[in-house]
Design a protein around this motif. Structure first.
Motif, short mmCIF file in Angstrom:
data_model
loop_
_atom_site.label_atom_id
_atom_site.label_comp_id
_atom_site.label_asym_id
_atom_site.label_seq_id
_atom_site.Cartn_x
_atom_site.Cartn_y
_atom_site.Cartn_z
N ASP A 41 0.85 -1.19 0.00
CA ASP A 41 0.00 0.00 0.00
C ASP A 41 0.88 1.24 0.00
N SER A 42 1.01 1.87 -1.15
CA SER A 42 1.88 3.04 -1.26
C SER A 42 1.33 4.25 -0.50
N THR A 43 0.00 4.29 -0.32
CA THR A 43 -0.59 5.40 0.43
C THR A 43 -0.16 5.36 1.89
N VAL A 44 -0.18 4.18 2.48
CA VAL A 44 0.28 4.03 3.86
C VAL A 44 1.77 4.32 3.94
N ALA A 45 2.52 3.86 2.95
CA ALA A 45 3.96 4.12 2.93
C ALA A 45 4.25 5.62 2.92
N GLU A 46 3.52 6.36 2.09
CA GLU A 46 3.72 7.81 2.03
C GLU A 46 3.38 8.46 3.37
N ARG A 47 2.37 7.94 4.06
CA ARG A 47 2.00 8.49 5.35
C ARG A 47 3.13 8.31 6.37
N VAL A 48 3.75 7.14 6.36
CA VAL A 48 4.88 6.91 7.26
C VAL A 48 6.02 7.87 6.96
N ILE A 49 6.31 8.03 5.70
CA ILE A 49 7.42 8.91 5.29
C ILE A 49 7.13 10.35 5.70
N ASN A 50 5.91 10.80 5.47
CA ASN A 50 5.56 12.19 5.78
C ASN A 50 5.51 12.46 7.28
#
Length: 226
Positions: A41-50
């Motif tokens: 899930d790239s959306t969750v990944a982006e949330r972690v990064i942000n």
């Protein structure tokens, strides 16, 4: 203006709560990073990064608070160890957050693959690491040296899982050339989790120092004793 002893103790309790808040952020980052990996899930990944900025901001806030406390009060030896321990712990928590971001970046890359490559026992390893972290932080809150030992001893399980995962992924790469890239990314994740476990051990060792005044590398002592 110097703080009264009662005020200083209240400030120390606030410091403890801030550190636990940062620990919770780091733990959540690991959990969500692994979710982004297992679900691709790239959306969750982006949330972690942000959200990594939140952990970095907590790091700076707690360090600033530690410096303020030292400037406003002539602390007892035990107080000084507590503040010094907090400064060290936030460094390890910040590193754990960084490795969660590393895992999220791997998940983001793998989200572009059509197949779901091998994860081996990575989720199990991540759960063991998170338990280590929570135990080490609980030891800090509860002044519990038994929990310190529990966190350190749990590192053996993580090391065993790392070696097992590494062997499994090497076998996958040998037997399935088409999965080499995905298996290699999974191997990176295993390395990141192994480093997180090391940081959890560091936290436990610092709690040992705060409680005893002894700056002993208890993880090394444990290995020598075995």
């Amino acid at each position: 203006m110097p703080l009264t002893r009662t005020q200083f103790l209240e400030e120390l309790e606030t410091l403890r709560n801030l550190l636990l808040e940062m620990g919770s952020l780091a733990d959540r980052a690991v959990a969500e990073a692994m979710r982004s990996l297992t679900e691709r899930d790239s959306t969750v990944a982006e949330r972690v990064i942000n959200r990594d900025d939140e952990i970095d901001e907590m790091d700076l806030r707690i360090e600033t608070e530690c410096m303020r406390l030292l400037a406003l009060q002539h602390p007892l030896a035990s107080d000084l160890r507590l503040v010094a321990t907090a400064i060290k712990i936030i460094t390890d928590l910040e590193r754990i957050g960084d490795h969660a971001v590393d895992i999220a970046k791997v998940a983001r890359k793998l989200s572009g693959f059509h197949s779901k490559g091998p994860l081996a026992d990575l989720p199990k390893m991540a759960n063991a690491v998170r338990k280590m972290l929570r135990t080490a932080l609980d030891a800090f809150v509860k002044h519990d040296l038994n929990m310190v030992e529990e966190a350190v001893q749990a590192d053996d399980q993580v090391d065993d899982l790392f070696h097992s995962i590494r062997d499994d992924l090497h076998r996958v790469m040998q037997e399935n050339p088409e999965l080499v890239v995905e298996a290699s990314y999974s191997l990176f994740v295993a390395h990141y989790l192994e480093r997180m476990a090391d940081h959890a051990v560091n936290i436990a060792e610092r709690v040992h120092f705060a409680e005893t005044g002894e700056l002993a590398q208890i993880a090394k002592m444990k290995r020598v004793g075995n």
